[in-house]
Every structure is written in C-alpha cells, then in structure tokens.
Design a protein around this motif. Structure first.
Motif, PDB file in Angstrom:
ATOM      1  N   LEU A  68     121.378  31.570  76.813  1.00 62.97           N
ATOM      2  CA  LEU A  68     120.023  32.078  77.056  1.00 62.97           C
ATOM      3  C   LEU A  68     119.437  32.727  75.819  1.00 62.97           C
ATOM      4  O   LEU A  68     118.207  32.824  75.676  1.00 62.97           O
ATOM      5  CB  LEU A  68     120.039  33.070  78.211  1.00 62.97           C
ATOM      6  N   ARG A 110     112.781  32.977  81.678  1.00 61.28           N
ATOM      7  CA  ARG A 110     114.117  33.255  81.123  1.00 61.28           C
ATOM      8  C   ARG A 110     114.363  34.746  80.984  1.00 61.28           C
ATOM      9  O   ARG A 110     115.503  35.208  81.106  1.00 61.28           O
ATOM     10  CB  ARG A 110     114.261  32.591  79.761  1.00 61.28           C
ATOM     11  N   LYS A 115     114.587  36.244  84.578  1.00 63.70           N
ATOM     12  CA  LYS A 115     115.551  35.478  85.376  1.00 63.70           C
ATOM     13  C   LYS A 115     115.017  35.198  86.789  1.00 63.70           C
ATOM     14  O   LYS A 115     115.716  35.366  87.783  1.00 63.70           O
ATOM     15  CB  LYS A 115     116.885  36.220  85.478  1.00 63.70           C
ATOM     16  N   TYR A 165     117.261  33.909  89.811  1.00 63.53           N
ATOM     17  CA  TYR A 165     118.171  32.847  89.386  1.00 63.53           C
ATOM     18  C   TYR A 165     119.458  32.834  90.219  1.00 63.53           C
ATOM     19  O   TYR A 165     119.922  31.793  90.666  1.00 63.53           O
ATOM     20  CB  TYR A 165     118.536  33.028  87.907  1.00 63.53           C
TER      21      TYR A 165
END
Length: 226
Positions: free
Chosen positions: A20, A177, A180, A195
């Motif tokens: 990530l 990202r 999340k 996520y």
C-alpha cells in the motif's frame, strides 16, 4: 502484481503495508471499467450503461424491425392486390373487347373498377378492403394482427427509448487507499464498507460489491445493505 505467500499474520500485515505504501502508476487512459487512478483513490465504473447497450438498444432495434416487417407485409399485399386486379381487368378486356369494361355487368369486374383509379389501387382504399369481410375472408383476423403487432412494438419502442434516454450514469465505486474504505452514492445516500469487512459476489455478468448504508429509520438502527 506481487504475490503474497506469507502465512504469519504479522508478516502478512507488513507485506500489505509495504504494497500500500508503493505509488500507483499514473495512467493517462485507464482500462475500462477503471475510470481514474490517483495516489489515494481508484474509481471503478458501474455497468448500467453496458446493460442499456446490451439489452435496451437491441430490443429497440428489434421492435423497429417488427414495425418494418409489418409495413413491408402490408405494402407487399397492397401491391400484389393491385397487380391482381389490374391483370384481371386487362385479361377481361383482351378477351371481350376494348369496350367491355364500360358495359359489363360482371359483379367482380365492377367491384374492381369501383376501387381502382387509373389502374392504381389507392392505399387508403386497400386498407379499407383489408379489413372488410366482403373483400377478404380473414379480414377481422388481419385487423387484430395488425393492431396487436403495431401497438406492442410502438409502445415498447416508446417505453424503452424513454428508459434508455433518461437512464443516468451512476456514480463510480471509489477505493480509498488512505482511509481503507470503498464507497459510492445513490440518490443522495452514501454506500460504504471498510476493506477488512468487504464481501463481494462474482457472476458472469458483473462483480457485485456489498456495501452498507444508513438505515432510513435512523442511525441507531442496524445498517442496511446498499
């Protein structure tokens, strides 16, 4: 894509964090259904427009084909009837003489002469004949068939065209990202999922991502599936 093979949760978490942390490539033209990619988010397009192109448009075209075939059948029958009537009168005149048509009492010949105009059968006259049992045996069946085919095809064309024209492109699905989370919105309501809680269903038509939304009855109520 780098393959994660670690089984240890700590190592696995470290590998995930490492992936990530890497920068995503900047793409000038993302490959569909990806609409955009940035350092923090990716936007994934939904497929309602594809549904319109694969289902609605072929049905609209199909209904136009039905109308065309219906019109072509009527046109062909009209011209065939006109040709038959003209040939009948010409054969009668050739057999009995040039003045026969003016003096004959033959009911069929007089019937043909009553609708022909300079050896042409006007279309309104033919349509009146088409639905007249004095001219055709199955006139009532022809009327019902013509009305049924034309009305169904016309109504479907109107409804499907309205549906296709006013079908709005839905907001894309965003993958964040940094936070999340995965989220989108529909009719003023946000759908989202973390996520770690994400679930999805894959079939031959689409990837269905399961998101949550606030219960319309109040935030204290259990979340609804969006």
């Amino acid at each position: 894509m780098k393959l994660i093979q670690h089984q240890d949760p700590v190592s696995l978490r470290g590998e995930i964090e490492s992936l990530l942390a890497q920068e995503l490539p900047q793409l000038n033209s993302p490959v569909p259904p990806i609409q955009s990619v940035s350092m923090s988010t990716m936007a994934l397009g939904e497929n309602s427009v594809s549904f319109r192109n694969l289902f609605l448009l072929p049905w609209i075209v199909g209904m136009f084909v039905v109308l065309y075939l219906q019109a072509d059948e009527i046109y062909g029958a009209w011209k065939a009837q006109e040709q038959w009537m003209v040939e009948h009168l010409e054969s009668q005149e050739a057999y009995y003489g040039s003045g026969y048509l003016l003096s004959t009492n033959d009911w069929l010949t007089k019937k043909y002469l009553s609708v022909l105009d300079n050896n042409k059968l006007p279309f309104p006259a033919y349509m009146k004949m088409r639905y007249d049992s004095n001219w055709f045996t199955f006139a009532e069946d022809a009327r019902e068939t013509d009305i049924l085919r034309t009305s169904i095809a016309s109504v479907l064309i109107i409804l499907l065209t309205i549906w296709a024209v006013f079908m709005k492109r839905k907001a894309p699905l965003y993958f964040d990202r940094d936070k999340k989370i995965i989220y989108t919105w529909r009719k003023g309501k946000v759908w989202a999922q973390r996520y770690e809680n994400l679930s999805y269903h894959l079939n031959v038509q689409a990837l269905i991502v399961m998101l949550r939304m606030i219960n319309p009855e109040g935030e204290e109520k259990p979340l609804w599936w969006g």
